[in-house]
Design a protein around this motif. Sequence first.
Motif, PDB file in Angstrom:
ATOM      1  N   ILE A   4       0.883  -1.171   0.000  1.00 35.13           N
ATOM      2  CA  ILE A   4       0.000   0.000   0.000  1.00 35.13           C
ATOM      3  C   ILE A   4       0.915   1.214   0.000  1.00 35.13           C
ATOM      4  O   ILE A   4       1.690   1.431   0.946  1.00 35.13           O
ATOM      5  CB  ILE A   4      -0.917  -0.013   1.233  1.00 35.13           C
ATOM      6  N   LEU A   5       0.823   1.932  -1.086  1.00 34.99           N
ATOM      7  CA  LEU A   5       1.749   3.047  -1.258  1.00 34.99           C
ATOM      8  C   LEU A   5       1.184   4.326  -0.654  1.00 34.99           C
ATOM      9  O   LEU A   5      -0.030   4.463  -0.474  1.00 34.99           O
ATOM     10  CB  LEU A   5       2.037   3.242  -2.748  1.00 34.99           C
ATOM     11  N   ASN A   6       2.065   5.273  -0.363  1.00 34.55           N
ATOM     12  CA  ASN A   6       1.617   6.532   0.225  1.00 34.55           C
ATOM     13  C   ASN A   6       1.398   7.584  -0.865  1.00 34.55           C
ATOM     14  O   ASN A   6       1.582   7.316  -2.067  1.00 34.55           O
ATOM     15  CB  ASN A   6       2.619   7.002   1.285  1.00 34.55           C
ATOM     16  N   LEU A   7       1.042   8.773  -0.436  1.00 36.21           N
ATOM     17  CA  LEU A   7       0.728   9.836  -1.391  1.00 36.21           C
ATOM     18  C   LEU A   7       1.962  10.261  -2.179  1.00 36.21           C
ATOM     19  O   LEU A   7       1.866  10.668  -3.334  1.00 36.21           O
ATOM     20  CB  LEU A   7       0.148  11.040  -0.640  1.00 36.21           C
ATOM     21  N   GLU A   8       3.111  10.153  -1.522  1.00 33.35           N
ATOM     22  CA  GLU A   8       4.350  10.554  -2.194  1.00 33.35           C
ATOM     23  C   GLU A   8       4.620   9.662  -3.406  1.00 33.35           C
ATOM     24  O   GLU A   8       5.074  10.136  -4.456  1.00 33.35           O
ATOM     25  CB  GLU A   8       5.520  10.474  -1.212  1.00 33.35           C
ATOM     26  N   ALA A   9       4.318   8.397  -3.262  1.00 33.02           N
ATOM     27  CA  ALA A   9       4.496   7.466  -4.382  1.00 33.02           C
ATOM     28  C   ALA A   9       3.556   7.833  -5.520  1.00 33.02           C
ATOM     29  O   ALA A   9       3.944   7.816  -6.702  1.00 33.02           O
ATOM     30  CB  ALA A   9       4.250   6.042  -3.920  1.00 33.02           C
ATOM     31  N   ASP A  10       2.318   8.197  -5.156  1.00 32.30           N
ATOM     32  CA  ASP A  10       1.353   8.617  -6.179  1.00 32.30           C
ATOM     33  C   ASP A  10       1.852   9.877  -6.875  1.00 32.30           C
ATOM     34  O   ASP A  10       1.788  10.002  -8.100  1.00 32.30           O
ATOM     35  CB  ASP A  10      -0.011   8.885  -5.536  1.00 32.30           C
ATOM     36  N   ALA A  11       2.349  10.808  -6.054  1.00 33.36           N
ATOM     37  CA  ALA A  11       2.802  12.082  -6.609  1.00 33.36           C
ATOM     38  C   ALA A  11       3.988  11.890  -7.545  1.00 33.36           C
ATOM     39  O   ALA A  11       4.109  12.569  -8.570  1.00 33.36           O
ATOM     40  CB  ALA A  11       3.176  13.031  -5.474  1.00 33.36           C
ATOM     41  N   GLU A  12       4.858  10.977  -7.195  1.00 37.60           N
ATOM     42  CA  GLU A  12       6.055  10.764  -8.020  1.00 37.60           C
ATOM     43  C   GLU A  12       5.854   9.682  -9.071  1.00 37.60           C
ATOM     44  O   GLU A  12       6.798   9.341  -9.798  1.00 37.60           O
ATOM     45  CB  GLU A  12       7.242  10.393  -7.121  1.00 37.60           C
ATOM     46  N   GLY A  13       4.653   9.119  -9.121  1.00 42.50           N
ATOM     47  CA  GLY A  13       4.357   8.107 -10.125  1.00 42.50           C
ATOM     48  C   GLY A  13       5.092   6.803  -9.905  1.00 42.50           C
ATOM     49  O   GLY A  13       5.400   6.081 -10.856  1.00 42.50           O
ATOM     50  N   MET A  14       5.394   6.526  -8.652  1.00 44.97           N
ATOM     51  CA  MET A  14       6.092   5.285  -8.315  1.00 44.97           C
ATOM     52  C   MET A  14       5.084   4.164  -8.146  1.00 44.97           C
ATOM     53  O   MET A  14       4.220   4.236  -7.268  1.00 44.97           O
ATOM     54  CB  MET A  14       6.883   5.449  -7.016  1.00 44.97           C
ATOM     55  N   GLY A  15       5.210   3.140  -8.950  1.00 38.94           N
ATOM     56  CA  GLY A  15       4.337   1.993  -8.807  1.00 38.94           C
ATOM     57  C   GLY A  15       4.968   0.946  -7.912  1.00 38.94           C
ATOM     58  O   GLY A  15       6.164   0.996  -7.609  1.00 38.94           O
ATOM     59  N   ALA A  16       4.152  -0.003  -7.497  1.00 45.91           N
ATOM     60  CA  ALA A  16       4.653  -1.069  -6.623  1.00 45.91           C
ATOM     61  C   ALA A  16       5.724  -1.889  -7.329  1.00 45.91           C
ATOM     62  O   ALA A  16       6.686  -2.337  -6.692  1.00 45.91           O
ATOM     63  CB  ALA A  16       3.497  -1.962  -6.198  1.00 45.91           C
ATOM     64  N   GLU A  17       5.557  -2.052  -8.643  1.00 44.20           N
ATOM     65  CA  GLU A  17       6.530  -2.845  -9.397  1.00 44.20           C
ATOM     66  C   GLU A  17       7.922  -2.237  -9.302  1.00 44.20           C
ATOM     67  O   GLU A  17       8.904  -2.939  -9.033  1.00 44.20           O
ATOM     68  CB  GLU A  17       6.134  -2.953 -10.877  1.00 44.20           C
ATOM     69  N   ARG A  18       7.974  -0.939  -9.515  1.00 45.40           N
ATOM     70  CA  ARG A  18       9.282  -0.289  -9.513  1.00 45.40           C
ATOM     71  C   ARG A  18       9.910  -0.326  -8.118  1.00 45.40           C
ATOM     72  O   ARG A  18      11.124  -0.523  -7.968  1.00 45.40           O
ATOM     73  CB  ARG A  18       9.145   1.159  -9.998  1.00 45.40           C
ATOM     74  N   ILE A  19       9.055  -0.132  -7.132  1.00 42.44           N
ATOM     75  CA  ILE A  19       9.583  -0.170  -5.760  1.00 42.44           C
ATOM     76  C   ILE A  19      10.132  -1.565  -5.445  1.00 42.44           C
ATOM     77  O   ILE A  19      11.220  -1.702  -4.876  1.00 42.44           O
ATOM     78  CB  ILE A  19       8.467   0.219  -4.756  1.00 42.44           C
ATOM     79  N   LEU A  20       9.403  -2.596  -5.853  1.00 42.68           N
ATOM     80  CA  LEU A  20       9.863  -3.959  -5.597  1.00 42.68           C
ATOM     81  C   LEU A  20      11.160  -4.255  -6.359  1.00 42.68           C
ATOM     82  O   LEU A  20      12.053  -4.935  -5.839  1.00 42.68           O
ATOM     83  CB  LEU A  20       8.781  -4.965  -6.000  1.00 42.68           C
ATOM     84  N   GLN A  21      11.224  -3.752  -7.564  1.00 44.20           N
ATOM     85  CA  GLN A  21      12.461  -3.977  -8.338  1.00 44.20           C
ATOM     86  C   GLN A  21      13.654  -3.304  -7.662  1.00 44.20           C
ATOM     87  O   GLN A  21      14.757  -3.857  -7.618  1.00 44.20           O
ATOM     88  CB  GLN A  21      12.282  -3.456  -9.767  1.00 44.20           C
ATOM     89  N   GLU A  22      13.412  -2.094  -7.145  1.00 42.20           N
ATOM     90  CA  GLU A  22      14.503  -1.395  -6.441  1.00 42.20           C
ATOM     91  C   GLU A  22      14.906  -2.178  -5.187  1.00 42.20           C
ATOM     92  O   GLU A  22      16.090  -2.320  -4.876  1.00 42.20           O
ATOM     93  CB  GLU A  22      14.058   0.011  -6.037  1.00 42.20           C
ATOM     94  N   ILE A  23      13.911  -2.666  -4.492  1.00 46.18           N
ATOM     95  CA  ILE A  23      14.197  -3.393  -3.247  1.00 46.18           C
ATOM     96  C   ILE A  23      14.986  -4.662  -3.537  1.00 46.18           C
ATOM     97  O   ILE A  23      15.999  -4.942  -2.881  1.00 46.18           O
ATOM     98  CB  ILE A  23      12.871  -3.720  -2.508  1.00 46.18           C
ATOM     99  N   VAL A  24      14.530  -5.410  -4.525  1.00 46.18           N
ATOM    100  CA  VAL A  24      15.198  -6.681  -4.797  1.00 46.18           C
ATOM    101  C   VAL A  24      16.618  -6.466  -5.321  1.00 46.18           C
ATOM    102  O   VAL A  24      17.510  -7.303  -5.120  1.00 46.18           O
ATOM    103  CB  VAL A  24      14.359  -7.535  -5.781  1.00 46.18           C
ATOM    104  N   ALA A  25      16.834  -5.326  -5.946  1.00 46.12           N
ATOM    105  CA  ALA A  25      18.189  -5.042  -6.418  1.00 46.12           C
ATOM    106  C   ALA A  25      19.132  -4.739  -5.259  1.00 46.12           C
ATOM    107  O   ALA A  25      20.350  -4.885  -5.388  1.00 46.12           O
ATOM    108  CB  ALA A  25      18.159  -3.858  -7.375  1.00 46.12           C
ATOM    109  N   GLN A  26      18.564  -4.311  -4.145  1.00 44.40           N
ATOM    110  CA  GLN A  26      19.413  -3.921  -3.012  1.00 44.40           C
ATOM    111  C   GLN A  26      19.524  -4.988  -1.933  1.00 44.40           C
ATOM    112  O   GLN A  26      20.368  -4.881  -1.045  1.00 44.40           O
ATOM    113  CB  GLN A  26      18.886  -2.622  -2.401  1.00 44.40           C
TER     114      GLN A  26
END
Lengths: 476, 338
Positions: free
Chosen positions: B307-329
Amino acid sequence: MSEAPEILRQKFLQLFGWEKRKRRQEILTTLVCYSLLSALLLLPVYFLLPESFLRWFIPLPIFFTLAPFLFVGRRWRRGDSARALVHLDKALHSDERAITAWELMETKATRPAALLVLNQAAERLKTVDPKALFSRSRRWQDYALIPLLLVWGGLLWFDVDSWLSPDIQTPAQQGLAQKLREFSRELQEKAGSEGLRQSLQVGRELEKAAQKSIESKIADEQFKSELSGMSSKVEALGKPVGNEPSFATAESRQSLKDLKAELEAAQELLNLPDGAKGARDVGQPSLDRLATLPQLKRQLDQQGQANRSLSQSELKSVLDAMDKQVTGELDRRTLLDAQQFLEQLAKQGQAEKAETNARIAGRGEQDFPGDGEKAKSNSNRPGSEPGTKEEAFQPAPQLPAGAATHLKGMIGEGNSSGVALKAKPSAGKTEVSQEEVIATYRRQAEQELNTERVPEALKETIRRYFLSLETKQEQK
Amino acid sequence: MESVAEIEQRMQSARRSFDEVKAEIARVIVGHEDLIEDIFIALVCGGHCLLEGVPGLGKTLLVRSLGEILSLSFSRIQFTPDLMPADITGTNMLTDDPSGRKVFEFQRGPIFAHIVLADEINRATPKTQSALLEAMQEQNVTVGGKLHRLEHPFMVLATQNPIEMEGTYPLPEAQVDRFFFKLVLEFPTHAELSRIAELTTASPPGALREIIDGPAILQMRQWIRDVPLAEVVKDYAVRIVLSTHPQKQQGNSAAMAQKFVLYGSSPRGLQSLILAAKARALFAGRPNVAFDDIRAMLLPSLRHRLILNLEADAEGMGAERILQEIVAQVPEITANSL
């Protein structure tokens, strides 16, 4: 029963053994690197070591201090085994079969699904050589080890640590001690040749102090304070002993030296067999001969002894007393020179001038009128304006005909070591026997031969020359 | 007790079935290979899928074809605002028994099928949506105080249109979390469109062949659970799930979660991630789970659980991209992995 577990066990042992070996080597390399780096960083505090040779062992305590931390902190753990196996899976593209098999073996799983994993893992690992697969990788420590060792060893070899140390003398400061040592050696040489016992003793003590300072690398301030202490001590030694002023204090250094030489000649004259004929009175010929020694005659005149009739023993005691006074005065003046040298050495930046002045006073042997009186004055210290140089040679005194010519020869290049007295020869037979002249020359030659100004190779030649003179005279 | 050879045999069988299903569906569905694989994985794992895509991408055809190939019953429910729960689960009807007495008889709703297509699920009211809740989680429905079990295998494939949001009722988080996978249908490529045009405007292909049946799927479900999972691989999955939580510190990956995520994945996310990874390993003919399986199943398993916050909505960050960033780290193995 499947062989897969046994194959896997062997391969895992090989892998872990190899990885552990690499780990130990890495730790050792790291330890040596850190020890050398620390040793390099500690260079400025090497002076704190009680012995100089201990600096070569500085890395050892650092190594042994760090070793337990690194060996314990980076000891082989279960996680390291897992990491090694994950890397093995990556290298073999075996999709984590090895790590899964290892875990299944640890849990002693016997399910068919687990056994299938073991079989497939064993099949893949059967031909794997961990040493070939995971060769040693070079890290910065491996590359830095030899250069660090060379740098550290080089710095120690060239004593760079002594330059970095704040408490160690700078080359200029070391020069103070070396100058003092040089001066003290010259002082000893001079005192030894002139028979100045106190100066000789002081020279020895100064040399010891200088040598100690050089060896123990005493700090500048401490050395200066030592110099001041030595200066006070020498000054105390250089003070006149009695309240009654000696005749010698009014004489110049060169006059005193000449007088001393004449006193020696006179004592030899008195010791001659023909001079000792009269047990009680000194014969007129002897007195005449003594009268040919200008400085002695002048002193005897001043003391009112010239016209008195003295027995040989009385004359000898007069000469002995005079010799003692002259020697004492020369000793005292030499000590004063040394004291001035020490004072000026203690003052940084003036050491060079002090040395120059001291040498002029001590070895230049150019007579200045009233030198004795000025011994304690500022005239011997460096002035603010250039001084004037007086004539090196005094006018030759008019000596009576037949007076013995007392010459000091010039040996080699450089300044004259004595006053050249020129006497106008008079007609007639000389009143000084040839033996006396030859004996005097030979003695003076021996004195000069004992100094360093005569090259070693020529000393024997000169000695033989004077011996040959004596031999010729005897033949005649 | 099974032998190693039998295990190898069933693994080959599962892989062969999987390949055949994909090949048979490919006769009627152009593209979407990954989507087909994921749906099949969800089915054999006993999960449900939420399909998201614009209309006309072949969602219904896909689900119907799957039902035919798997020899499973199929039903479709078009969700509308006036759809009632009883329209899904069924209701008690007053009927005459053979003796002429009036009795209530349960009339089964469309939920009673092996594969249920809940089309445009977000158009129904929450009340109706929640009717699916019990069926999806417990695999049974209760009507009139009487429990009615659903047939196994049971799978709900719900679709929703991501663009047309007017007059819709977004699914509550609790219901979304009950979906094993959330799959996104991408628009076809040029070649795929061309192939679609060719297939749909010519004579229809012959009837689809039945590949496997329900009991075989249930058998596979058991096989999947037998696939060994290494501790370090499980730890990797756990660390990834923890990294989606802004409250949990997981190294560098925590920064991404702290910035854009309001709530991270639930434990159901981890369960579906590991189970799906096991299924993927099985269908790949591998006896164990690999790190790659975890990574491959990450997006379908977790994308709908963040469940993403408003900042993610504002920056157009989807769950997919966040998960990809997480798994890369997140590193595969750490010092504390064992």
